[in-house]
Design an enzyme around this catalytic site. Structure first.
Site, mmCIF file in Angstrom:
data_model
loop_
_atom_site.group_PDB
_atom_site.id
_atom_site.type_symbol
_atom_site.label_atom_id
_atom_site.label_comp_id
_atom_site.label_asym_id
_atom_site.label_seq_id
_atom_site.Cartn_x
_atom_site.Cartn_y
_atom_site.Cartn_z
ATOM 1 N N THR A 166 -0.424 -5.486 9.791
ATOM 2 C CA THR A 166 -0.665 -4.637 10.951
ATOM 3 C C THR A 166 -0.838 -5.481 12.203
ATOM 4 O OG1 THR A 166 -1.918 -3.209 9.475
ATOM 5 C CG2 THR A 166 -2.147 -2.782 11.815
ATOM 6 N N ARG A 194 2.308 8.008 2.921
ATOM 7 C CA ARG A 194 0.992 7.360 2.937
ATOM 8 C C ARG A 194 0.635 6.936 4.355
ATOM 9 N NH1 ARG A 194 -0.938 2.088 4.698
ATOM 10 N NH2 ARG A 194 -2.846 1.616 3.524
ATOM 11 N N VAL A 195 -0.604 7.221 4.755
ATOM 12 C CA VAL A 195 -1.122 6.788 6.052
ATOM 13 C C VAL A 195 -2.420 6.036 5.809
ATOM 14 C CG1 VAL A 195 -1.993 7.502 8.305
ATOM 15 C CG2 VAL A 195 -0.066 8.728 7.267
ATOM 16 N N GLY A 196 -2.536 4.845 6.354
ATOM 17 C CA GLY A 196 -3.744 4.051 6.201
ATOM 18 C C GLY A 196 -4.685 4.211 7.378
ATOM 19 N N ASP A 197 -5.421 3.156 7.668
ATOM 20 C CA ASP A 197 -6.439 3.236 8.726
ATOM 21 C C ASP A 197 -5.859 3.173 10.128
ATOM 22 O OD1 ASP A 197 -7.138 0.086 9.862
ATOM 23 O OD2 ASP A 197 -5.928 0.301 8.063
ATOM 24 N N THR A 216 -7.548 -4.548 10.775
ATOM 25 C CA THR A 216 -6.336 -4.837 10.020
ATOM 26 C C THR A 216 -6.733 -5.189 8.589
ATOM 27 O OG1 THR A 216 -4.464 -6.375 9.781
ATOM 28 C CG2 THR A 216 -6.430 -7.235 10.854
ATOM 29 N N GLY A 217 -5.834 -4.928 7.651
ATOM 30 C CA GLY A 217 -6.144 -5.256 6.268
ATOM 31 C C GLY A 217 -5.796 -4.119 5.326
ATOM 32 N N GLY A 219 -5.955 -0.779 4.290
ATOM 33 C CA GLY A 219 -6.308 0.422 5.029
ATOM 34 C C GLY A 219 -7.225 1.376 4.301
#
Length: 296
Positions: A166, A194-197, A216-217, A219
């Site tokens: 990210t 899929r949706v992360g942070d 970042t990382g 999610g």
């Protein structure tokens, strides 16, 4: 005595196990993004303009997992997420699940102006057409490096590598405005949809008049602890930005099993903080009160 306004910019290029042979390119990409954003600020531009410029550079750089060069989903396609938040007004704009937009950060900025705060998938792309953003073919976002990784994954059926690249930026302009921004292609071989942070307010990014944080990382772990908001709360309580960044990452690892990631922080006084618990995190920053720095 006239006090010169403080300006500052910090960017990151992802917290993960950046391979040795990609370190130089990651640092160079962060420096290029820093240069683009800093030029905007030095020319009197807004923090919004600066973070958009910085993130666009990283979206266009195929070394990063954002825009062109993003990781592939399990279906072999690219899906992109991005967001911005204005610390002064708390305005927020986010997009997710984009397949035909080369620079999601620019579309997120349009969303920030309303009437929605987040748009996803086909609805987001339909909105892009109304504001004059051109489409690209999904295949144009795929680079050979990621295509080969996907082919190897399909052939071996092995777990995906822990790549989290990210990108993000925070800027402070001459008017004291703080703006946070980020963009990503997500995790390797993720489920479509899929949706992360990254585009989630308080998780991947947060900004107020007291400070801003971009994460970042991994999610899923960052989202569970609402990491960006936690770090900004520490700033609001008077904690120095470096301590707040370190405390946030410590909480991430304590509260979530295998919680891993990084965070960049900026205050309205131009103070920088950054921390990570992954092997490396690419970053670069500059302030009007200090020398430029970059590293992993």
């Amino acid at each position: 005595m006239t006090v010169e306004p403080v300006q500052a910019l910090i960017v990151h290029g992802g917290a993960w196990a950046i391979p040795d042979d990609q370190v130089t390119a990651h640092i160079a990409g962060c420096i290029a993004a820093r240069t683009a954003g800093w030029q905007v600020l030095q020319n009197g531009g807004s923090a919004l303009d600066a973070v958009e410029a910085a993130v666009r550079v990283m979206e266009d750089d195929p070394i990063f997992d954002a825009g062109t060069g993003s990781v592939l989903t399990s279906a072999g396609t690219v899906e992109l997420d991005a967001a911005l938040m204005d610390g002064r007004t708390l305005r927020y704009g986010a997009v997710a699940g984009l397949q035909r937009i080369r620079n999601p950060i620019t579309l997120a900025r349009y969303v920030l102006n309303g009437p929605a705060t987040m748009l996803v998938g086909p609805g987001a792309e339909a909105f892009a057409a109304t504001v004059g953003i051109s489409f690209c073919d999904n295949a144009e976002l795929i680079v050979e490096r990621e295509r080969q990784l996907w082919l190897a994954w399909k052939a071996q059926g092995s777990p995906p590598p822990s790549g989290h690249d990210t990108v993000g930026a925070i800027a402070l302009d001459q008017f004291g405005q703080l703006v946070a921004a980020n963009s990503t292609g997500g995790t390797p071989f993720k489920l479509p949809g899929r949706v992360g942070d990254t585009p989630l307010i308080g998780c991947g990014l947060y900004a107020t008049a007291d400070g801003a944080a971009v994460c970042t990382g991994w999610g899923e772990s960052i989202t569970r602890v609402a990491l960006a908001r936690r770090v900004v709360e520490l700033l609001e309580d008077g904690m120095p930005p470096q301590v707040a960044a370190e405390r946030g990452i410590k909480l991430l690892s304590e509260l979530v099993s295998d919680g891993r990631g990084g965070v960049i922080v900026l205050t309205p006084r131009g103070e920088v903080g950054l921390a990570w618990n992954t092997p490396r995190m690419a970053f670069a920053y500059i302030t009007s009160r200090g020398a430029a720095q970059a590293g992993v």
